[in-house]
Each structure stands twice: as structure tokens, then as C-alpha cells.
Design an enzyme around this catalytic site. Structure first.
Site, PDB file in Angstrom:
ATOM      1  N   LEU A   6      -7.745   1.457  25.035  1.00 29.64           N
ATOM      2  CA  LEU A   6      -7.075   1.244  24.512  1.00 29.64           C
ATOM      3  C   LEU A   6      -6.213   2.752  25.312  1.00 29.64           C
ATOM      4  CD1 LEU A   6      -4.569  -1.422  22.823  1.00 29.64           C
ATOM      5  CD2 LEU A   6      -5.603  -1.280  25.573  1.00 29.64           C
ATOM      6  N   GLU A  51       8.068   0.051   5.028  1.00 25.96           N
ATOM      7  CA  GLU A  51       7.581  -0.398   6.617  1.00 25.96           C
ATOM      8  C   GLU A  51       6.587  -1.335   7.007  1.00 25.96           C
ATOM      9  OE1 GLU A  51       3.701   1.722   3.009  1.00 25.96           O
ATOM     10  OE2 GLU A  51       6.341   1.604   3.615  1.00 25.96           O
ATOM     11  N   TYR A  88     -10.701   4.237   1.246  1.00 32.91           N
ATOM     12  CA  TYR A  88     -11.303   5.178   2.186  1.00 32.91           C
ATOM     13  C   TYR A  88     -12.654   3.223   2.571  1.00 32.91           C
ATOM     14  CZ  TYR A  88      -9.863   9.528   0.990  1.00 32.91           C
ATOM     15  OH  TYR A  88      -9.715  10.608   1.015  1.00 32.91           O
ATOM     16  N   GLU A 120      -8.371 -15.994  12.249  1.00 29.24           N
ATOM     17  CA  GLU A 120      -9.633 -14.951  12.179  1.00 29.24           C
ATOM     18  C   GLU A 120     -11.057 -14.842  11.072  1.00 29.24           C
ATOM     19  OE1 GLU A 120     -10.313  -9.752  12.245  1.00 29.24           O
ATOM     20  OE2 GLU A 120      -8.075 -10.857  12.112  1.00 29.24           O
ATOM     21  N   HIS A 158       8.236  -0.525  -0.453  1.00 30.41           N
ATOM     22  CA  HIS A 158       7.262   0.033   1.208  1.00 30.41           C
ATOM     23  C   HIS A 158       8.156  -0.342   1.969  1.00 30.41           C
ATOM     24  CE1 HIS A 158       3.712   1.835  -0.618  1.00 30.41           C
ATOM     25  NE2 HIS A 158       4.341   0.859  -2.059  1.00 30.41           N
ATOM     26  N   CYS A 204       7.538   5.067  -1.975  1.00 29.20           N
ATOM     27  CA  CYS A 204       6.895   4.875  -3.672  1.00 29.20           C
ATOM     28  C   CYS A 204       6.727   5.868  -4.287  1.00 29.20           C
ATOM     29  CB  CYS A 204       5.636   4.177  -3.087  1.00 29.20           C
ATOM     30  SG  CYS A 204       5.327   2.848  -4.380  1.00 29.20           S
ATOM     31  N   LEU A 205       4.807   6.450  -3.629  1.00 29.04           N
ATOM     32  CA  LEU A 205       4.704   7.600  -5.030  1.00 29.04           C
ATOM     33  C   LEU A 205       5.541   8.795  -4.928  1.00 29.04           C
ATOM     34  CD1 LEU A 205       3.049   9.257  -7.141  1.00 29.04           C
ATOM     35  CD2 LEU A 205       1.126   9.340  -5.570  1.00 29.04           C
ATOM     36  N   GLY A 206       6.058   8.257  -3.024  1.00 34.33           N
ATOM     37  CA  GLY A 206       6.724   9.614  -2.239  1.00 34.33           C
ATOM     38  C   GLY A 206       8.335  10.337  -2.803  1.00 34.33           C
ATOM     39  N   MET A 207       8.345   9.273  -3.617  1.00 35.99           N
ATOM     40  CA  MET A 207      10.050   9.159  -4.053  1.00 35.99           C
ATOM     41  C   MET A 207       9.462   9.664  -5.960  1.00 35.99           C
ATOM     42  SD  MET A 207      12.770   6.243  -5.830  1.00 35.99           S
ATOM     43  CE  MET A 207      12.126   6.147  -7.149  1.00 35.99           C
TER      44      MET A 207
END
Length: 534
Positions: A241, A509, A53, A140, A507, A381-384
Site C-alpha cells: 500500500l 486508543e 520489541y 487467522e 487506554h 496511562c503512564l503518560g498521565m
């Protein structure tokens, strides 16, 4: 070596990271070998211990560095593979300076912000610039001009620009030009004051990138050019955008941003050929199909908490000509209201990673709903891990099965702490992190999706599938589809009697790219489309 320093003014969250990434896209398509870097002024050593958050997603690099989510934008918009050299924080800078002082490296001198801290920052910039065969580095600087914690970074890049000399560095300032409805006009004063702050530090921006809801009028452009001491053509409009962040390189190309940078840095390069990018964008903007994907998480109120997951879905959707209707579902609401109401219309269910016990039961119920209803499921990850817990409880009959992360005294710890993690006390940078090889089991859906027998994937976790339950899982039809290089750790689980129910400990993603979607996401969406057609 050429340098572009990207600063921001007026307010935070202006999109400096996306602007830097889009500029990288344009320069790469002009033939330059570029790399990017983020300097974060916060005192944390890295964002690995921050609440999502507060900070959004923690993006993990190949070498295990836990970094700012902007590095995800950098990797998605360009072909670069970044390392820990591409992200530095105030915490890292001061940590290094103090270590050097304790070793006596400063030979008894009084250690000060200038020159010792600024020299350390310049060393980090040079290290990123020389880490490969690069022509140009885009750095940056996080935060907003005027923030006290950002001053050493701005002073460091001011010094470095002088050291490399004219034509080798430029400053690009991203700023806000707000529209006041009461006055009915755009206001240039916030940008003027932001640039004035930079000038106090000794930095004159070469280019202004002006974020705005409304197009800049000629009068506003002229006023900004005059009062900010930049050429009129260097006042670049960056409108909000309408559809996709991937429109940004094309928008900035129309504003000739890359041409400004190339000329300022005394380079001679052909125009950027963005036909591949345009083709990808067209598949996003005009998909043949729509698919509803429910993402069941605990940080859904914060858009950036699952940034890489949502972008990976966009990439995979483009590859199958499908637009994504993403349903963000609060795992705690699933606990309260049940899965049918919240997930009943989903054509695919994805459960991303996370930490802490809050919402875990809702994720378990989501996994059960997907398993029993034959809805395509992808667990990350935790989803598995929660899919394994659900299966142990409701198929193997182990009613109290759990992860020791959430219930240390569970009689059936199907998910447990890694052996090397048992005596770990320090929280930061102590998980299983970074890229490692995954062996794929021939004949599985996972292996068919990859079209390979192995793959490298990035990790960020402490807990693993407990091999003591592996035989029972496989007998009941929940197969191990991938293992670590030494075959000891379970990396992929998939259900046999299900169109697509796959969980991965890593992960995926983090490896997805616009024109190279991750195989697991692409396979998941293909099956979700088939499910929607039934």
C-alpha cells in the site's frame, strides 16, 4: 455457519491480520454478521508478559483479555467487539488439555496431539463462532506454514473443514511473490513451495492472496493457478500500500476477493457499499491541514509497539481534516539532548503507556515542556502518571516525588501500587485489565470532549494516582476530571490554566475507530491545530 481460514506462507509479517480484517470489512458491508479470531502458535499463555520489541503492542479487549495486535485491526476494520474467545494460543490450549487430564476427563487415555490437542483447538474455534448471532467466522492462524508449532492448528482446521462440509469453509492463503531485481522478474516458486507444504498437511487453498511490490503479470498468475491448483480468478493480487492501510478493502474489492468468498461459500449477497469507507479514506489522503505530533516513547524503533495510538491519531486526524506528521521521539534522547531540540517544533505532544524505569525522566521532561510552553498534551496511562509526577515536583515543590514503580522509597509517592496489587506475585494477567465505567466531572474539558457524563474505557496497569495528594493537586489547578465508578480511583487529570493538558489512566486508543474517533484524541488534535495557527 461459514468459516474462512487464513494461513500464511514464505515469510512472517506478510499482513495476514490486515488481510483478514479487510475481508471482514467487505463481507460486513455486504450484509453478513461476521466475527474474527486469531490462533497464535506461541507457548505463552498470552502476550501480556512479552517485550514490545518481540511482539509489538498488547491489545486489550473489553473483558480484559491481553491479545495479539491483530485483534486491534479486526476491531478497527469492522464493527465487532471481541472477547477472549477470539484469541487462543498454544499456551492456552495445552494448559486446558493438561487441566482436563489432571481432572481425569480423558478417562485414562493416552493424551496426544491428535485427537486431544486438535479437539481443544476446534472447541476454541466453535466457541468463537457461536459467541453471538454470526453468519461467518474468519480465523487467522498465526505464524508461517512449515513452522513446527503451527502444525496442530493447521491439522485442526483441516479436520473442521471436513466436518462442516463443502460450501461451508474455505482456505485463504496469504503468500509472498518476490521480485528479484537481478533477474528482473517476479518469482512464483516460493508460493508454490508454500502451497506444497499445505498440501502435505492435507489442505488445498481455495484462494491465494499474493503480496508483492510489483503487479502480477498474466504469466505469473497463470503459473500460480496451474501449480497451486486454484482457478485463475482465485489468484488475488495484494500490492504494497502506498499511503494507508485503510486502502486495503478497496484494493481487495477491485480484485473481487469478497465475490470469490461469497460464491465459494454459496451465499447470495448484494455488492459491498463502501462509500463511508471511501469518504474516510479521502479525508486521510487529501487533508486540508497538517499537524505535527511528537510521540515520546521508549519502544519507538518498533513500529507496532504503539500501533493503536498511531491509528487513533489517524482516525482523529480524519475527523478534523488533518494529516498527521508523527515525530517518534525516543524518551532517552530527550534525557540526553533536552526537550527543546526534539520537541520544539511539535504542535502537540503525546506520551503513551509503558513499563520499566528506562526513559521515564525523558517523559517527565516532555510533560514539563508541554505544560510550560502551553503545547497540547495527551498522556495515556503512564503518560498521565508521569505528568502527575512532573507537576508534583515542579509546581507543588515536592522535589523527590515519584511513582513507587520506579522509586519504591520515594517520600512523596504521588503514584502508587493499587491496594489489591500489593500481594500479587504472578505477572501474567494480574493487572487491572479490561473495560470499566468512568464518571466525568461536569464542566471539565474532558467531559466536554466526551459530550457525556460517563464512558466505558479499557485499562492495563498496576499503579494509580495516590488520593492522598488529590486535594493539593486540585488547589494548584490540576483537576480530577474523571473517576472510577465508585469514585475512589482517579481516571482523568487536566490542567485548568492550559489549552489542553489531559492525562488518562486508561487506554482510549483501544476504542478509536475510523469513522468514530475517540473524543480525547479528536479534542487533542483540534487544540493542536489551534496551537499551530498561533
Amino acid at each position: 455457519m461459514k468459516y474462512v481460514f487464513v494461513t500464511g506462507g514464505v515469510v512472517s509479517s506478510l499482513g495476514k491480520g490486515l488481510t483478514a480484517a479487510a475481508l471482514g470489512t467487505l463481507l460486513e458491508h455486504r450484509g453478513l454478521k461476521i466475527t474474527l479470531q486469531k490462533l497464535d502458535p506461541y507457548l505463552n499463555v498470552d502476550p501480556g508478559t512479552m517485550n514490545p520489541y518481540q511482539h509489538g503492542e498488547v491489545y486489550v479487549l473489553e473483558d480484559g483479555a491481553e491479545t495479539d495486535l491483530d485483534l486491534g485491526h479486526y476491531e478497527r476494520f469492522t464493527s465487532v467487539k471481541l472477547t477472549r474467545k477470539n484469541n487462543a494460543t498454544t499456551g492456552q490450549i495445552y494448559e486446558s488439555v493438561i487441566h482436563k487430564e489432571r481432572r481425569g476427563d480423558y478417562l485414562g487415555k493416552t493424551v496426544q496431539v491428535i485427537p486431544h490437542v486438535t479437539e481443544e483447538i476446534k472447541e476454541r474455534i466453535r466457541a468463537a463462532a457461536t459467541a453471538g448471532d454470526y453468519d461467518l467466522l474468519i480465523t487467522e492462524i498465526g505464524g508461517t506454514t512449515g513452522d513446527i508449532e503451527g502444525l496442530p492448528f493447521l491439522e485442526a482446521v483441516r479436520q473442521l473443514a471436513l466436518e462442516v462440509g463443502p460450501g461451508n469453509a474455505l482456505f485463504l492463503h496469504v503468500t509472498l511473490v518476490p521480485y528479484l531485481r537481478a533477474a528482473g522478474e517476479l518469482k512464483s516458486k516460493p508460493t508454490q513451495q508454500s502451497v506444497a507444504k499445505l498440501r502435505e498437511i492435507g489442505i488445498q487453498p481455495n484462494i491465494l492472496v499474493c503480496r508483492s511490490e510489483w503487479p502480477l503479470t498474466p504469466d505469473v498468475r497463470q503459473k500460480l493457478a496451474l501449480y497451486c491448483s486454484v482457478p485463475l480468478e482465485a489468484v488475488v493480487e495484494e500490492l504494497d500500500l502506498e499511503h494507508s492501510i485503510y486502502e486495503l478493502p478497496l484494493l481487495l474489492q477491485k480484485e473481487r476477493l469478497d465475490e470469490l468468498v461469497v460464491r465459494s461459500l454459496r451465499l447470495s449477497l448484494p455488492p459491498a457499499d463502501l462509500r463511508d469507507w471511501e469518504a474516510f479514506l479521502q479525508r486521510i489522503l487529501a487533508p486540508k491541514y497538517r499537524v505535527r505530533i511528537a510521540m515520546v516513547g521508549k519502544y519507538i524503533e518498533h513500529h507496532d509497539a504503539y500501533k493503536s495510538v498511531s491509528e487513533a491519531l489517524v482516525h482523529a486526524g480524519a475527523s478534523v481534516h488533518a494529516g498527521i506528521d508523527l515525530l517518534s521521539v525516543d524518551a532517552e534522547e530527550v534525557e540526553k539532548r533536552g526537550p527543546e531540540e526534539l520537541l520544539g517544533k511539535a504542535q502537540g505532544i503525546i506520551v503513551p503507556g509503558g513499563f520499566g524505569h528506562r526513559g521515564v525522566q525523558g517523559k517527565i521532561e516532555a510533560a514539563r515542556f508541554a505544560r510550560e510552553r502551553k503545547i497540547p498534551y495527551l498522556g495515556l496511562c503512564l503518560g498521565m502518571q508521569i505528568a502527575a509526577v512532573e507537576f508534583a515536583r515542579h509546581v507543588l515543590g515536592l522535589a523527590e516525588a515519584h511513582s513507587t514503580e520506579f522509586r519504591p522509597d520515594t517520600p512523596d509517592p504521588v503514584i502508587c501500587l493499587l491496594e489489591e496489587q500489593r500481594h500479587t506475585v504472578q505477572k501474567g494477567a494480574s493487572m487491572r485489565l479490561g473495560s470499566s465505567q468512568c464518571h466525568l466531572v461536569p464542566g471539565t474539558k474532558s467531559q466536554a470532549a466526551y459530550r457525556a457524563l460517563s464512558a466505558r474505557e479499557r485499562h492495563r496497569h498496576r499503579y494509580e494516582f495516590n488520593n492522598a495528594y488529590r486535594e493539593a493537586f486540585e488547589r494548584a489547578g490540576f483537576l480530577v476530571a474523571g473517576t472510577s465508578e465508585d469514585t475512589k480511583l482517579v481516571e482523568l487529570l487536566e490542567l485548568v490554566d492550559h489549552p489542553w493538558f489531559i492525562g488518562c489512566q486508561f487506554h482510549p486508543e483501544f476504542h478509536s475507530r475510523p469513522n468514530a474517533p475517540h473524543p480525547l484524541f479528536a479534542g487533542f488534535l483540534r487544540e493542536a491545530l489551534r496551537h499551530s495557527a498561533q
